[in-house]
Scaffold this motif. Structure first.
Motif, PDB file in Angstrom:
ATOM      1  N   LEU A 258       0.840  -1.208   0.000  1.00 28.46           N
ATOM      2  CA  LEU A 258       0.000   0.000   0.000  1.00 28.46           C
ATOM      3  C   LEU A 258       0.875   1.257   0.000  1.00 28.46           C
ATOM      4  CD1 LEU A 258      -2.684  -1.287   2.521  1.00 28.46           C
ATOM      5  CD2 LEU A 258      -3.121  -0.649   0.127  1.00 28.46           C
ATOM      6  N   GLY A 259       1.966   1.204   0.767  1.00 31.59           N
ATOM      7  CA  GLY A 259       2.894   2.337   0.796  1.00 31.59           C
ATOM      8  C   GLY A 259       3.478   2.596  -0.589  1.00 31.59           C
ATOM      9  N   GLN A 260       3.808   1.506  -1.297  1.00 27.25           N
ATOM     10  CA  GLN A 260       4.376   1.665  -2.655  1.00 27.25           C
ATOM     11  C   GLN A 260       3.407   2.392  -3.571  1.00 27.25           C
ATOM     12  OE1 GLN A 260       5.238  -2.312  -4.033  1.00 27.25           O
ATOM     13  NE2 GLN A 260       7.198  -2.423  -2.958  1.00 27.25           N
ATOM     14  N   ILE A 261       2.155   1.987  -3.496  1.00 22.44           N
ATOM     15  CA  ILE A 261       1.175   2.562  -4.420  1.00 22.44           C
ATOM     16  C   ILE A 261       0.886   4.029  -4.058  1.00 22.44           C
ATOM     17  CG2 ILE A 261      -1.100   1.965  -3.449  1.00 22.44           C
ATOM     18  CD1 ILE A 261      -1.702   0.579  -6.066  1.00 22.44           C
ATOM     19  N   CYS A 262       0.807   4.318  -2.766  1.00 16.54           N
ATOM     20  CA  CYS A 262       0.587   5.717  -2.351  1.00 16.54           C
ATOM     21  C   CYS A 262       1.765   6.588  -2.799  1.00 16.54           C
ATOM     22  CB  CYS A 262       0.432   5.820  -0.828  1.00 16.54           C
ATOM     23  SG  CYS A 262      -1.110   5.126  -0.234  1.00 16.54           S
ATOM     24  N   LYS A 264       3.781   5.993  -5.390  1.00 10.40           N
ATOM     25  CA  LYS A 264       3.743   6.156  -6.852  1.00 10.40           C
ATOM     26  C   LYS A 264       2.755   7.241  -7.269  1.00 10.40           C
ATOM     27  CE  LYS A 264       5.113   1.522  -8.090  1.00 10.40           C
ATOM     28  NZ  LYS A 264       4.693   0.222  -8.583  1.00 10.40           N
ATOM     29  N   LEU A 265       1.701   7.414  -6.478  1.00  9.22           N
ATOM     30  CA  LEU A 265       0.704   8.448  -6.799  1.00  9.22           C
ATOM     31  C   LEU A 265       1.052   9.791  -6.170  1.00  9.22           C
ATOM     32  CD1 LEU A 265      -2.786   6.752  -6.581  1.00  9.22           C
ATOM     33  CD2 LEU A 265      -1.367   7.138  -8.552  1.00  9.22           C
ATOM     34  N   HIS A 266       2.234   9.868  -5.575  1.00 10.16           N
ATOM     35  CA  HIS A 266       2.692  11.097  -4.901  1.00 10.16           C
ATOM     36  C   HIS A 266       1.765  11.510  -3.763  1.00 10.16           C
ATOM     37  CE1 HIS A 266       5.371  11.361  -8.324  1.00 10.16           C
ATOM     38  NE2 HIS A 266       4.326  11.343  -9.133  1.00 10.16           N
ATOM     39  N   LEU A 267       1.140  10.540  -3.131  1.00 10.99           N
ATOM     40  CA  LEU A 267       0.275  10.864  -1.994  1.00 10.99           C
ATOM     41  C   LEU A 267       1.097  10.962  -0.712  1.00 10.99           C
ATOM     42  CD1 LEU A 267      -2.755   8.519  -2.805  1.00 10.99           C
ATOM     43  CD2 LEU A 267      -2.538  10.956  -3.277  1.00 10.99           C
ATOM     44  N   ILE A 268       2.305  10.370  -0.749  1.00 14.84           N
ATOM     45  CA  ILE A 268       3.243  10.508   0.374  1.00 14.84           C
ATOM     46  C   ILE A 268       4.611  10.864  -0.210  1.00 14.84           C
ATOM     47  CG2 ILE A 268       2.138   9.047   2.124  1.00 14.84           C
ATOM     48  CD1 ILE A 268       3.642   6.632   1.110  1.00 14.84           C
ATOM     49  N   GLU A 269       5.429  11.521   0.601  1.00 12.88           N
ATOM     50  CA  GLU A 269       6.716  12.003   0.076  1.00 12.88           C
ATOM     51  C   GLU A 269       7.805  10.951   0.102  1.00 12.88           C
ATOM     52  OE1 GLU A 269       7.711  15.661   2.045  1.00 12.88           O
ATOM     53  OE2 GLU A 269       5.884  16.605   1.234  1.00 12.88           O
ATOM     54  N   LYS A 270       7.693  10.038   1.071  1.00 11.33           N
ATOM     55  CA  LYS A 270       8.693   8.970   1.182  1.00 11.33           C
ATOM     56  C   LYS A 270       7.977   7.633   1.130  1.00 11.33           C
ATOM     57  CE  LYS A 270      11.031   9.594   4.891  1.00 11.33           C
ATOM     58  NZ  LYS A 270      11.600  10.140   6.031  1.00 11.33           N
ATOM     59  N   GLU A 271       8.635   6.627   0.591  1.00 10.08           N
ATOM     60  CA  GLU A 271       7.979   5.321   0.510  1.00 10.08           C
ATOM     61  C   GLU A 271       8.042   4.633   1.870  1.00 10.08           C
ATOM     62  OE1 GLU A 271       8.944   3.054  -3.026  1.00 10.08           O
ATOM     63  OE2 GLU A 271       8.300   1.232  -1.982  1.00 10.08           O
ATOM     64  N   VAL A 272       6.939   4.721   2.604  1.00 11.41           N
ATOM     65  CA  VAL A 272       6.856   4.086   3.924  1.00 11.41           C
ATOM     66  C   VAL A 272       5.616   3.197   3.961  1.00 11.41           C
ATOM     67  CG1 VAL A 272       8.071   5.886   5.231  1.00 11.41           C
ATOM     68  CG2 VAL A 272       5.608   6.112   4.792  1.00 11.41           C
ATOM     69  N   PRO A 273       5.599   2.174   4.830  1.00  9.79           N
ATOM     70  CA  PRO A 273       4.405   1.317   4.914  1.00  9.79           C
ATOM     71  C   PRO A 273       3.178   2.119   5.338  1.00  9.79           C
ATOM     72  CG  PRO A 273       6.270   0.329   6.078  1.00  9.79           C
ATOM     73  CD  PRO A 273       6.675   1.719   5.732  1.00  9.79           C
ATOM     74  N   MET A 274       2.038   1.756   4.785  1.00  8.14           N
ATOM     75  CA  MET A 274       0.780   2.453   5.084  1.00  8.14           C
ATOM     76  C   MET A 274      -0.292   1.412   5.396  1.00  8.14           C
ATOM     77  SD  MET A 274       1.335   5.691   4.392  1.00  8.14           S
ATOM     78  CE  MET A 274      -0.227   6.459   4.033  1.00  8.14           C
ATOM     79  N   THR A 275      -1.180   1.723   6.324  1.00 12.28           N
ATOM     80  CA  THR A 275      -2.300   0.804   6.565  1.00 12.28           C
ATOM     81  C   THR A 275      -3.367   1.038   5.490  1.00 12.28           C
ATOM     82  OG1 THR A 275      -3.562   2.335   7.913  1.00 12.28           O
ATOM     83  CG2 THR A 275      -1.933   0.957   9.063  1.00 12.28           C
ATOM     84  N   LEU A 276      -4.326   0.112   5.420  1.00 12.58           N
ATOM     85  CA  LEU A 276      -5.412   0.281   4.442  1.00 12.58           C
ATOM     86  C   LEU A 276      -6.200   1.559   4.730  1.00 12.58           C
ATOM     87  CD1 LEU A 276      -6.974  -0.850   2.006  1.00 12.58           C
ATOM     88  CD2 LEU A 276      -8.471  -2.009   3.629  1.00 12.58           C
ATOM     89  N   ASN A 277      -6.516   1.783   5.992  1.00 15.38           N
ATOM     90  CA  ASN A 277      -7.295   2.979   6.327  1.00 15.38           C
ATOM     91  C   ASN A 277      -6.558   4.262   5.980  1.00 15.38           C
ATOM     92  OD1 ASN A 277      -9.639   1.818   7.102  1.00 15.38           O
ATOM     93  ND2 ASN A 277      -9.084   1.672   9.279  1.00 15.38           N
ATOM     94  N   GLU A 278      -5.262   4.281   6.263  1.00 13.59           N
ATOM     95  CA  GLU A 278      -4.470   5.476   5.919  1.00 13.59           C
ATOM     96  C   GLU A 278      -4.464   5.689   4.405  1.00 13.59           C
ATOM     97  OE1 GLU A 278      -1.170   5.170   9.556  1.00 13.59           O
ATOM     98  OE2 GLU A 278      -0.742   4.228   7.629  1.00 13.59           O
TER      99      GLU A 278
END
Ligand code: GLU
Ligand code: ZN
Length: 292
Positions: A258-262, A264-278
């Protein structure tokens, strides 16, 4: 007003990152608007669909934590499609076509994306509409106007885009275009969120739904796609993109994926793990930006 929204994967392969992207957009829109999610298994193409892939769709979605409010499977809905076809038959809107695949591509022009624009070769041949003939819809020439929540207004003429498209193929299988319209009406889907690779199908689907009695089309949001960095091609099952379960077997957690996909969409600045809700929250913020 509450609208139903759907996620509609085809079980012709394992889910990959492109599906995860679509699912995140669907669940994000549902969260933003408080809409129920319907999971539809689009197994209309019985020559390519496999039960193993259907089971895998449920498993993979559950692994990520996606929850749905209702579900359906196209292969259980044969009679509903029959009835819808009969509705069109009574209006004299369908006819049989016995063109071979080869003659179809030789005798008809095609659009820039390679789609055949059928020139009504069989319109007046009075052929049976049953297999081995293809069943086609008479598509009158008229512009369809619709608005995409992300991409803005469109005016498109399905007669120019594809001509009299097929509702049932020579094997008796319902086509994607037909089954999806019947289902979107029957399942009362008011909001369609899907990849922009399907945008060019929208005008013909609105046209067909109106013939089937649905005069107010759903709302549409076509999201952008992910492209393979190596080939530049869009991620799809046919190009054998890495499946989500293959990533899982390699030991990657859902949070990492999920972190990877966020990222790639520039929704986060660094590639970090993300929960589904986040992740869903970040996607819904992006959607909200488009809806303003
Ligand atoms: N079954 C289609 C797919 O997996 C999606 C259909 C739709 O959203 O209209 O690409
Ligand atoms: Zn024909």
């Amino acid at each position: 007003m509450t609208l139903n929204i759907r996620f509609a994967p085809s079980p012709t392969g394992y889910l990959h990152e492109g599906h995860l992207l679509s699912a995140l957009y669907v669940w994000a829109m549902a969260k933003l608007k408080n809409y129920p999610v319907h999971l539809r298994i689009e197994d209309h193409d019985q020559s390519r669909a496999r039960n193993e892939y259907i089971d895998a769709i449920y498993e993979d979605l559950e692994w990520f934590g996606f929850e749905w409010d209702s579900k359906s499977k196209q292969s259980n809905r044969h009679e509903i499609y029959e009835q819808a076809l009969y509705k069109l038959e009574k209006q004299h809107l369908i006819y049989g076509c016995d063109c071979s695949r080869k003659s179809l591509s030789l005798e008809n022009p095609s659009s820039s994306d390679g789609e055949i624009i059928y020139q009504r070769h069989c319109l007046n041949k009075d052929l049976k509409i049953t297999p081995p003939n293809t069943t086609r819809l008479i598509v009158e020439s008229s512009p369809v106007q619709w608005n995409d929540l992300r991409l803005g207004p469109f005016t498109e003429n399905p007669a120019v885009q594809c001509g009299d498209f097929a509702l049932r193929d020579r094997l008796g299988q319902w086509t994607y275009q037909f089954a999806v319209c019947v289902d979107d009406i029957e399942e009362n889907i008011g909001m369609i969120v899907r990849g922009e690779d399907l945008r060019s199908s929208t005008a013909r689907q609105i046209f067909l739904m109106s013939l089937l009695g649905k005069k107010t089309p759903p709302h549409y949001f076509h999201h952008s796609l992910l492209y393979d960095p190596l080939t530049g091609l869009k991620l799809s099952k046919r190009q054998h993109s890495q499946s989500l379960r293959a990533e899982k077997m390699k030991g990657l957690s859902r949070e990492v994926l999920l972190g990877q996909i966020c990222f790639k969409l520039h929704l986060i600045e660094k590639e970090v793990p993300m929960t589904l809700n986040e992740s869903i929250f970040l996607f819904s913020k992006q959607i909200e930006g488009y809806l303003q």
